[in-house]
Scaffold this active site. Structure first.
Site, PDB file in Angstrom:
ATOM      1  N   SER A 105      22.874   1.346  -6.080  1.00 29.44           N
ATOM      2  CA  SER A 105      22.253   2.637  -6.385  1.00 29.44           C
ATOM      3  C   SER A 105      22.300   2.848  -7.891  1.00 29.44           C
ATOM      4  CB  SER A 105      23.035   3.756  -5.687  1.00 29.44           C
ATOM      5  OG  SER A 105      22.712   4.997  -6.255  1.00 29.44           O
ATOM      6  N   MET A 123      12.712   5.567  -9.668  1.00 32.07           N
ATOM      7  CA  MET A 123      13.097   6.477 -10.750  1.00 32.07           C
ATOM      8  C   MET A 123      13.788   5.691 -11.867  1.00 32.07           C
ATOM      9  SD  MET A 123      13.944  10.116  -9.064  1.00 32.07           S
ATOM     10  CE  MET A 123      15.584   9.773  -8.480  1.00 32.07           C
ATOM     11  N   HIS A 178      18.034  -1.822 -10.335  1.00 36.12           N
ATOM     12  CA  HIS A 178      19.058  -2.784  -9.926  1.00 36.12           C
ATOM     13  C   HIS A 178      18.408  -3.760  -8.945  1.00 36.12           C
ATOM     14  CE1 HIS A 178      19.104  -0.332  -6.320  1.00 36.12           C
ATOM     15  NE2 HIS A 178      19.417   0.733  -7.054  1.00 36.12           N
ATOM     16  N   ALA A 213      16.312   2.945 -13.906  1.00 35.56           N
ATOM     17  CA  ALA A 213      17.702   2.472 -13.854  1.00 35.56           C
ATOM     18  C   ALA A 213      17.778   1.403 -12.759  1.00 35.56           C
ATOM     19  CB  ALA A 213      18.678   3.616 -13.607  1.00 35.56           C
ATOM     20  N   HIS A 232      16.097  -2.456  -6.092  1.00 36.02           N
ATOM     21  CA  HIS A 232      14.696  -2.185  -6.461  1.00 36.02           C
ATOM     22  C   HIS A 232      13.921  -3.508  -6.561  1.00 36.02           C
ATOM     23  CE1 HIS A 232      16.651   1.399  -8.588  1.00 36.02           C
ATOM     24  NE2 HIS A 232      15.793   1.986  -7.794  1.00 36.02           N
ATOM     25  N   GLY A 275      12.946   1.593   0.443  1.00 38.10           N
ATOM     26  CA  GLY A 275      14.241   1.036   0.826  1.00 38.10           C
ATOM     27  C   GLY A 275      14.893   1.823   1.959  1.00 38.10           C
TER      28      GLY A 275
HETATM   29  P1  AMP Z   1      15.076   5.297  -6.524  1.00 37.55           P
HETATM   30  O1  AMP Z   1      14.812   4.698  -7.864  1.00 37.55           O
HETATM   31  O2  AMP Z   1      16.539   5.515  -6.241  1.00 37.55           O
HETATM   32  O3  AMP Z   1      14.216   6.477  -6.232  1.00 37.55           O
HETATM   33  O4  AMP Z   1      14.654   4.194  -5.467  1.00 37.55           O
HETATM   34  C1  AMP Z   1      13.375   3.618  -5.465  1.00 37.55           C
HETATM   35  C2  AMP Z   1      13.203   2.814  -4.197  1.00 37.55           C
HETATM   36  O5  AMP Z   1      14.196   1.785  -4.152  1.00 37.55           O
HETATM   37  C3  AMP Z   1      13.395   3.661  -2.931  1.00 37.55           C
HETATM   38  O6  AMP Z   1      12.443   3.252  -1.946  1.00 37.55           O
HETATM   39  C4  AMP Z   1      14.806   3.318  -2.524  1.00 37.55           C
HETATM   40  O7  AMP Z   1      15.052   3.494  -1.143  1.00 37.55           O
HETATM   41  C5  AMP Z   1      14.887   1.851  -2.914  1.00 37.55           C
HETATM   42  N1  AMP Z   1      16.274   1.446  -3.071  1.00 37.55           N
HETATM   43  C6  AMP Z   1      17.256   2.097  -3.733  1.00 37.55           C
HETATM   44  N2  AMP Z   1      18.434   1.451  -3.595  1.00 37.55           N
HETATM   45  C7  AMP Z   1      18.198   0.376  -2.814  1.00 37.55           C
HETATM   46  C8  AMP Z   1      19.010  -0.681  -2.291  1.00 37.55           C
HETATM   47  N3  AMP Z   1      20.315  -0.744  -2.540  1.00 37.55           N
HETATM   48  N4  AMP Z   1      18.427  -1.623  -1.532  1.00 37.55           N
HETATM   49  C9  AMP Z   1      17.085  -1.563  -1.249  1.00 37.55           C
HETATM   50  N5  AMP Z   1      16.268  -0.599  -1.700  1.00 37.55           N
HETATM   51  C10 AMP Z   1      16.811   0.362  -2.472  1.00 37.55           C
END
Ligand code: AMP
Length: 280
Positions: A187, A30, A34, A32, A37, A149
């Site tokens: 996050s 989504m 870090h 943003a 990702h 993740g």
């Molecule tokens: P999001 O953008 O929060 O939807 O996350 C996208 C992907 O990145 C998902 O598969 C998350 O589980 C993974 N992700 C988010 N935070 C972390 C982290 N700290 N370490 C590893 N993977 C992550």
């Protein structure tokens, strides 16, 4: 890095790469972005895949309108980070492109028990939205590998279940959680923490480490209760601090010393809701 905004265009591109038998790895996000990702991109890259990322803030998975409106958007930096990490393709669709028939979920996913506990219980409808968007993305991008993740432990189980229900061939690879130096799980929502909240936020990982260090066969209720108290003392409002079977997510109150366990927390610091988990 090639950027596509239209499903038809990326579809055509992937059709050509498919003809060359190139393996594809997909990292949905989504934005943003870090280092957490980026670690998924790097893992996909190291496996030799053609790496595709997507950035789409999916409206259907937000059960809280405020959280959706305030979700951080840093698209220019995201593109830079992806380029730098060697990502090959970025899919950057609009809401209309993802949901041409509108935001209705016409095919509810039968997630059973998984939708009734923890994130499922505290965020009604969230996992239906997650399944809807990942299903749609995998229809557009039928990758060989999907990199997720462990940070979103329950989400990984839900997506596996959805893939099973829909007979998708994509192999799901779960990657470890990346943390800041003090232990806070990375996050996108951390960007919204002010200095004081950021300092307090580390307590979630400390609670999980404490559970990991203290868990013993027998009654786990005191350990769970103590974890909520520890979070409350640090200034959190806790949704849950739980210990569950790592394979089924069944909540465990009395441990036989054999089942593989995972500890999971969700708690608000101010209006920011953070989640984290640790295998025990
Ligand atoms: P999001 O953008 O929060 O939807 O996350 C996208 C992907 O990145 C998902 O598969 C998350 O589980 C993974 N992700 C988010 N935070 C972390 C982290 N700290 N370490 C590893 N993977 C992550």
């Amino acid at each position: 890095m090639i950027i596509f905004k239209k499903a038809a265009d990326i579809g055509q591109f992937l059709h050509k790469t498919g003809e060359k038998k190139t393996k594809t790895g997909f990292v949905p996000t989504m934005g943003a972005l870090h280092q957490g990702h980026i670690s998924l991109i790097e893992t996909a890259k190291s496996g030799g895949d053609l790496v595709i990322a997507s950035i789409f803030v999916n409206p259907t998975q937000f059960n809280d309108a405020n959280d959706f409106q305030n979700y951080p958007v840093t698209i220019e930096q995201d593109i830079d980070q992806l380029e730098h990490a060697g990502c090959d393709v970025l899919f950057l669709p609009s809401v209309e492109e993802m949901y041409p028939d509108g935001l209705v979920n016409k095919t509810p996913y039968d997630l059973g028990y998984l939708e009734t506990v923890l994130e499922g219980k505290y965020r009604p409808g969230h996992f239906q939205g997650v399944c809807q968007v990942v299903h749609r993305l995998l229809t557009i991008i039928p990758a060989d590998h999907l990199y997720l993740g462990q940070k979103d432990f329950q989400q990984c189980m839900v997506i596996k279940k959805m893939a099973e229900l829909k007979g998708l061939k994509t192999k799901i690879i779960i990657c470890p959680t990346l943390r800041e130096a003090d232990g806070l799980a990375m996050s996108s929502r951390n960007m919204r923490l002010n200095k004081e909240a950021r300092q307090k936020a580390v307590e979630i990982s400390r609670v999980l480490l404490h559970i990991k260090a203290s868990v013993k066969p027998g009654d786990l209720s005191a350990l769970k209760k103590g974890s909520v108290e520890q979070l409350t003392r640090a200034g959190f409002k806790t949704d849950y601090a739980e210990i569950a079977d790592a394979n089924s997510l069944e909540l465990v109150d009395n441990w036989d010393g054999k089942r593989k366990l995972v500890a999971l927390c969700a708690a608000f610091i101010g209006e920011i809701r953070l989640i984290d988990n640790m295998l025990l």
